[in-house]
Motif scaffolding. Sequence first.
Motif, PDB file in Angstrom:
ATOM      1  N   ALA A  20       3.342  37.355  -8.447  1.00 21.88           N
ATOM      2  CA  ALA A  20       3.195  36.196  -9.328  1.00 21.88           C
ATOM      3  C   ALA A  20       1.910  36.256 -10.137  1.00 21.88           C
ATOM      4  O   ALA A  20       1.838  35.733 -11.257  1.00 21.88           O
ATOM      5  N   LEU A  21       0.897  36.916  -9.592  1.00 25.03           N
ATOM      6  CA  LEU A  21      -0.402  36.987 -10.271  1.00 25.03           C
ATOM      7  C   LEU A  21      -0.372  37.890 -11.497  1.00 25.03           C
ATOM      8  O   LEU A  21      -1.329  37.914 -12.277  1.00 25.03           O
ATOM      9  N   LEU A  22       0.720  38.623 -11.691  1.00 25.61           N
ATOM     10  CA  LEU A  22       0.864  39.420 -12.912  1.00 25.61           C
ATOM     11  C   LEU A  22       0.968  38.531 -14.149  1.00 25.61           C
ATOM     12  O   LEU A  22       0.845  39.026 -15.278  1.00 25.61           O
ATOM     13  N   SER A  23       1.207  37.251 -13.943  1.00 17.59           N
ATOM     14  CA  SER A  23       1.300  36.317 -15.070  1.00 17.59           C
ATOM     15  C   SER A  23      -0.058  35.768 -15.499  1.00 17.59           C
ATOM     16  O   SER A  23      -0.122  34.875 -16.347  1.00 17.59           O
ATOM     17  N   VAL A  24      -1.146  36.307 -14.945  1.00 14.17           N
ATOM     18  CA  VAL A  24      -2.494  35.839 -15.303  1.00 14.17           C
ATOM     19  C   VAL A  24      -2.769  35.893 -16.812  1.00 14.17           C
ATOM     20  O   VAL A  24      -3.411  34.974 -17.348  1.00 14.17           O
ATOM     21  N   PRO A  25      -2.340  36.924 -17.549  1.00 18.07           N
ATOM     22  CA  PRO A  25      -2.587  36.904 -18.999  1.00 18.07           C
ATOM     23  C   PRO A  25      -2.020  35.671 -19.690  1.00 18.07           C
ATOM     24  O   PRO A  25      -2.645  35.140 -20.618  1.00 18.07           O
ATOM     25  N   LEU A  26      -0.866  35.206 -19.239  1.00 22.24           N
ATOM     26  CA  LEU A  26      -0.295  33.975 -19.809  1.00 22.24           C
ATOM     27  C   LEU A  26      -1.147  32.769 -19.414  1.00 22.24           C
ATOM     28  O   LEU A  26      -1.327  31.837 -20.201  1.00 22.24           O
ATOM     29  N   LEU A  27      -1.659  32.797 -18.198  1.00 23.16           N
ATOM     30  CA  LEU A  27      -2.547  31.733 -17.730  1.00 23.16           C
ATOM     31  C   LEU A  27      -3.764  31.625 -18.630  1.00 23.16           C
ATOM     32  O   LEU A  27      -4.160  30.517 -19.040  1.00 23.16           O
ATOM     33  N   VAL A  28      -4.374  32.745 -18.959  1.00 19.54           N
ATOM     34  CA  VAL A  28      -5.593  32.747 -19.770  1.00 19.54           C
ATOM     35  C   VAL A  28      -5.328  32.122 -21.137  1.00 19.54           C
ATOM     36  O   VAL A  28      -6.150  31.346 -21.652  1.00 19.54           O
TER      37      VAL A  28
END
Length: 299
Positions: free
Chosen positions: A251-259
């Motif tokens: 799930a942490l692969l979505s960090v770029p979207l989070l940023v």
Amino acid sequence: MSAAGGRSLASEWFWLARPFTLTAAAVPVLFGTALAASKGYFSLGPFLAMLVASVLIQAATNMFNEYYDNERGLDTLESIGISGSIVKGRLTAGAVIRGALLLYTVSLFLGLYLVWVGGVSILILGCLSALGGYIYSAGPRPLAYTAFSEVAVFLFMGVLIVVISYAVQAGGFSLPVVLASLPLGGLVAAILLANNIRDMESDRRGGRRTVPIVLGRSGGVLVYRLYLAQAFLTVPVLVAFGVVPWSALLALLSVPLLVRVWRGIGRSKVPAEVDPFVKKTAGLHLVFGLLYSLGALLG
């Protein structure tokens, strides 16, 4: 049947359902089912019934929201983020209510099937879900008009849908299922809060007391970011305590979207600038949820 303005009635109902939000109802079903499947429980019929019912209830809730916002004078021709079916005269308010009730009726029959499959526990959880949908949108003081709307969405869409989806497969649920659902609760609450940040001026005129109105815009942005942080920081904690498998870290692969949404929500000052970040937050919830579900399934 056609609506005024050239669109069909079905087309108007589709846009009233706010399709970009419907993944918020689908993702917790996928995750709850993935948790059950990882333990050897899976049946296609209950999964499909739960998925369709959840999406239809979300669509109906969106239609009820537009109806009640119009009744309370919150929606105008200049409003952003609404379908505009009522205020632009393409549908009567009655036609919107009929569409929402139709979706609820279909969901009811699917729910009866799920109760038949899952037993009394599904009936109890389903009644809680139905009650949550009602008090969120209707009544003299709906939760949607208060600072508790995000908390309600966190519990009902982030936690309860996961629990029901797991229970219809496994025949029950446990505390780890509830804990595993918490990251999805944070993200779905963030979707609503982004929506409320966008609409804070029109909501203030309509008498709403949402989080951004109570705490101010900067306070609303802070709470929004806290919900995002909660989602991403909770996953490693759950992995560390063995609540979810290590593969849930996908799930942490979505960090770029989070940023992108973390930065963008603070820079956007007017509704037209905030609106894309409502949709991007829904997109983050979708990508995070799919990866989280895959991680649960692989475990």
